[in-house]
Design an enzyme around this catalytic site. Structure first.
Site, PDB file in Angstrom:
ATOM      1  N   HIS A  61     103.619 -63.914 -43.570  1.00 37.68           N
ATOM      2  CA  HIS A  61     102.512 -63.988 -44.528  1.00 37.68           C
ATOM      3  C   HIS A  61     101.349 -64.790 -43.939  1.00 37.68           C
ATOM      4  O   HIS A  61     100.644 -65.515 -44.639  1.00 37.68           O
ATOM      5  CB  HIS A  61     102.974 -64.574 -45.865  1.00 37.68           C
TER       6      HIS A  61
ATOM      7  N   SER B 198     109.651 -33.735 -43.541  1.00 38.29           N
ATOM      8  CA  SER B 198     110.396 -34.901 -43.077  1.00 38.29           C
ATOM      9  C   SER B 198     111.889 -34.648 -43.218  1.00 38.29           C
ATOM     10  O   SER B 198     112.330 -33.976 -44.163  1.00 38.29           O
ATOM     11  CB  SER B 198     110.008 -36.142 -43.892  1.00 38.29           C
TER      12      SER B 198
ATOM     13  N   GLY C  92     111.772 -49.215 -46.846  1.00 39.38           N
ATOM     14  CA  GLY C  92     111.655 -50.360 -47.743  1.00 39.38           C
ATOM     15  C   GLY C  92     112.388 -51.590 -47.270  1.00 39.38           C
ATOM     16  O   GLY C  92     112.684 -52.482 -48.053  1.00 39.38           O
TER      17      GLY C  92
ATOM     18  N   ASP D 107     101.458 -55.459 -38.508  1.00 35.86           N
ATOM     19  CA  ASP D 107     102.438 -54.384 -38.386  1.00 35.86           C
ATOM     20  C   ASP D 107     101.972 -53.299 -37.434  1.00 35.86           C
ATOM     21  O   ASP D 107     102.683 -52.905 -36.509  1.00 35.86           O
ATOM     22  CB  ASP D 107     102.733 -53.778 -39.766  1.00 35.86           C
TER      23      ASP D 107
ATOM     24  N   TYR E 211     103.335 -58.718 -53.316  1.00 36.34           N
ATOM     25  CA  TYR E 211     102.609 -58.946 -52.066  1.00 36.34           C
ATOM     26  C   TYR E 211     101.119 -59.158 -52.336  1.00 36.34           C
ATOM     27  O   TYR E 211     100.514 -60.142 -51.881  1.00 36.34           O
ATOM     28  CB  TYR E 211     102.829 -57.758 -51.129  1.00 36.34           C
TER      29      TYR E 211
END
Length: 387
Positions: free
Chosen positions: A33, A66, A121, A171, A221
């Site tokens: 964070h 996918s 996730g 990321d 978040y």
């Protein structure tokens, strides 16, 4: 995997795939964070990731498929696209939309087949992996000439504006710039970075998925981002800073009285001390001092639990077990929290013993199993096949 994807692409689209790409997931070794607060983070790429098979067509349509999701869609070619619900294909669709806007470029007909082995996730950046592999593929296929840092910035913009998550750049950067057996120390404000040899020696990187699913866009978040912005505004009454991480712990101590709200003070305290931990961790890792690095991992998790409040019973249970297991040097949650994964430095040769005892401990406390992976530090995106 390559042969299976080729066969499945042909089964779904009726012809042989023309291109195949891969982009990794990532873990953050320490510095959580921090990215949206302008500080230092220390991520690395992992060997799990996302594969993408592509075929160019003369049809005026883009087809998304996918092997991980049942949802599929066919979208006519157009100048701009909009997010459709919350399905997975919004991530690559957002990338196409962003590159079309940024480079006055028109995507042609495409068939796209994705497969990922990153647990969805879990906090290992499956979304960034999808974004980067898509951007990397389009850049290669259409010879757009976009440098890697610009691709990273575009993918972050997709996450922020198209998907709607106020995440930082870590990321996408870690996925795009990862190198084998190397950690990245990234300044999220300036985007300057350095690579540190990450020789774990007698230890491996264990990733423990709590199997508590969390959806980043629907978690707290964004709330944490807003809390940090409010804390920053309090400090800006007296000092000229643009990000919390511009402050050292010493300077913060002189001005923290400006943050009267106890919760905001806790958030800011974590951010500033975590940023200092990254500085210490980079030095220790470069010296090969894994024991002291492990202690910083535990300290990071404690701060994320008590000050930032983004952990949870599942993650705390994993770290609690690791702290009592003699063959682990350090452990902490990784990613945004609220579920997802923890990481641990585990002595080689004890993988099975660790998995068995952690599983028993976790099931007893939580009621269902965690999933344990032993990972290597991997490399960034690559083209695996071209016509």
């Amino acid at each position: 995997m390559k042969d299976q994807l080729d066969q499945l692409f042909e089964k779904k689209f009726g012809y042989t795939t023309q291109y195949e790409f891969f982009a990794p997931g990532r873990v953050n070794l320490i510095g959580e964070h921090i990215d949206y607060n302008g500080g230092l983070v220390m991520p690395c790429a992992i060997t799990m990731g996302t594969w993408l098979c592509v075929g160019k067509t003369d049809e005026n349509v883009i087809r998304f498929r996918s092997l991980n999701f049942e949802e599929q869609i066919e979208i006519p070619l157009q100048n701009s696209f909009s997010k459709t619900g919350s399905d997975w294909f919004n991530y690559p669709l957002g990338v196409i939309n962003e590159l079309q806007k940024a480079y006055d470029w028109q995507c042609g007909g495409l068939d796209l087949l994705y497969y990922g082995n990153i647990p969805i996730g879990s906090g290992l950046s499956s979304s960034a992996s999808i974004e980067v592999v898509t951007a990397f593929a389009l850049n290669q296929i259409y010879d757009l000439g976009i440098d890697r840092l610009s691709l990273v910035k575009h993918c972050k913009k997709v996450e922020n504006e198209f998907i709607g998550v106020n995440s930082g750049i870590m990321d996408q950067f870690a996925v795009a710039f990862g190198e084998k057996d190397t950690a990245i120390v990234l300044n999220c404000d300036t985007l300057k970075h350095k690579l540190i040899a990450c020789n774990l020696g007698d230890y491996s990187l264990a990733i423990i998925n709590t199997n508590k699913h969390r959806t980043l866009a629907d978690s707290k978040y964004n709330e944490r981002v807003q809390e940090c912005q409010k804390a920053l505004q309090c400090l800006q009454q007296e000092i000229n800073i643009n990000n919390l991480c511009e402050l050292s712990a010493e300077k913060f101590a002189l001005h923290q009285h400006l943050i009267e709200d106890e919760i905001l003070l806790k958030r800011a305290t974590h951010v500033i001390k975590e940023n200092d931990r990254v500085i210490s961790a980079a030095k220790l890792l470069s010296e090969g001092n894994l024991h002291s690095f492990g202690k910083l991992m535990y300290a990071s998790h404690q701060s994320l639990k008590e000050l930032y409040e983004v952990s949870g019973k599942e993650l705390d249970t994993v770290v609690e077990f690791c702290n009592g297991y003699e063959h682990v040097l350090g452990a902490r949650m990784t990613g945004a929290g609220f579920g997802g994964c923890a990481i641990a430095l585990l002595k080689k040769g004890f993988e099975e013993d660790f998995a068995k005892h952690l599983s028993d401990y976790y099931v007893n406390k939580i009621g269902y199993y965690a999933t344990i992976y032993v990972e290597e530090i991997g490399a960034g995106p690559t083209m695996l096949r071209t016509i």
